[in-house]
Design a protein around this motif. Structure first.
Motif, short mmCIF file in Angstrom:
data_model
loop_
_atom_site.label_atom_id
_atom_site.label_comp_id
_atom_site.label_asym_id
_atom_site.label_seq_id
_atom_site.Cartn_x
_atom_site.Cartn_y
_atom_site.Cartn_z
N LEU A 81 2.14 -12.64 4.63
CA LEU A 81 1.41 -12.75 3.37
C LEU A 81 0.37 -11.64 3.21
N VAL A 82 -0.27 -11.24 4.30
CA VAL A 82 -1.28 -10.18 4.18
C VAL A 82 -0.62 -8.85 3.86
N ARG A 83 0.61 -8.63 4.32
CA ARG A 83 1.34 -7.41 3.96
C ARG A 83 1.64 -7.40 2.47
N TYR A 84 2.06 -8.55 1.93
CA TYR A 84 2.33 -8.62 0.50
C TYR A 84 1.05 -8.38 -0.32
N ARG A 85 -0.06 -8.88 0.17
CA ARG A 85 -1.32 -8.67 -0.54
C ARG A 85 -1.68 -7.19 -0.61
N ASN A 86 -1.49 -6.50 0.50
CA ASN A 86 -1.98 -5.13 0.61
C ASN A 86 -0.96 -4.06 0.24
N ALA A 87 0.31 -4.43 0.11
CA ALA A 87 1.36 -3.45 -0.19
C ALA A 87 2.29 -4.02 -1.26
N PRO A 88 1.95 -3.84 -2.54
CA PRO A 88 2.76 -4.42 -3.62
C PRO A 88 4.19 -3.92 -3.67
N SER A 89 4.48 -2.77 -3.04
CA SER A 89 5.84 -2.24 -3.07
C SER A 89 6.78 -2.97 -2.12
N ILE A 90 6.23 -3.75 -1.20
CA ILE A 90 7.06 -4.48 -0.24
C ILE A 90 7.64 -5.72 -0.91
N GLY A 91 8.96 -5.87 -0.78
CA GLY A 91 9.63 -7.01 -1.37
C GLY A 91 10.22 -7.97 -0.37
#
Length: 204
Positions: A81-91
């Motif tokens: 979840l923290v990756r999704y918060r900080n990197a909007p390009s990650i799907g």
């Protein structure tokens, strides 16, 4: 980020990643976890204890990226979840425990990264066009406090120009992409490259 997928489509992406990992032996003993972003607020994530090799929709939960933790979320959900918060390009994000990733993460922990250089399959990663390149894969120490670990990961990733994943020492690999399809390609590329690196270094 505008919504791109329905929740059901995201679940199917999670199942596809998990079953491939299960079939390759990358998630032994119900280990590993997988997720696909639905939109800017939610993601489909594997539930705690799910058998990834035989995963179906009952083993996937809808998690809030910025909200409270889902009661069936695994301990490692914060790392997704923290990756999704900080990197909007990650799907989509995959976490695997392949042998090569786990061994190399311990071997290179003191250096803080593992360099993959000169391998043709580096071109499997989106944006890399030649084997004449080097990819430094960050390595972070393991921590059972996954909220704290997630913060450390983000701090370390900020110091790398380009990252497609990272290693947790003695634990395994996190890898991501723009969607589940790209993440599967990156999963396969990392496994091959890490296995090749382990062979080159020798099984000492």
């Amino acid at each position: 980020m505008d919504p791109k997928l329905s929740y059901d489509e995201a679940v199917q992406g999670v199942i596809a990643m998990a079953r491939i990992a299960g079939s390759r032996g990358w998630v032994p003993a119900t280990s590993g976890n997988f997720s696909v972003r639905v939109d800017s607020a939610t993601a489909a994530v594997t539930a705690t204890g799910a058998n990834k090799a035989e995963l179906d929709a009952t083993g996937v939960i809808e998690a809030e990226i910025f909200g409270v933790r889902h009661p069936r979320a695994s301990a490692e959900a914060p790392l997704h979840l923290v990756r999704y918060r900080n990197a909007p390009s990650i799907g989509a994000i995959a976490h695997m425990h392949s042998m090569a990733a786990t061994v190399l993460s311990r071997r290179h922990e003191k250096a803080g990264f593992l360099r993959l250089e000169g391998w043709e399959l580096l071109k499997a990663f989106s944006g890399i066009k030649t084997h004449e390149t080097a990819l430094d894969v960050p390595i972070v120490p393991n921590d059972q406090d996954t909220d704290r670990l997630a913060e450390l990961v983000e701090e370390r990733l900020a110091g790398f120009d380009k990252a497609y994943g990272y290693l947790i020492a003695g634990h395994g690999l996190y890898v991501w992409g723009a969607d589940a399809r790209e993440t599967i390609r990156h999963m396969e590329a990392f496994d091959f490259l890490l296995t090749a690196q382990l062979h080159e270094e020798g099984f000492r």
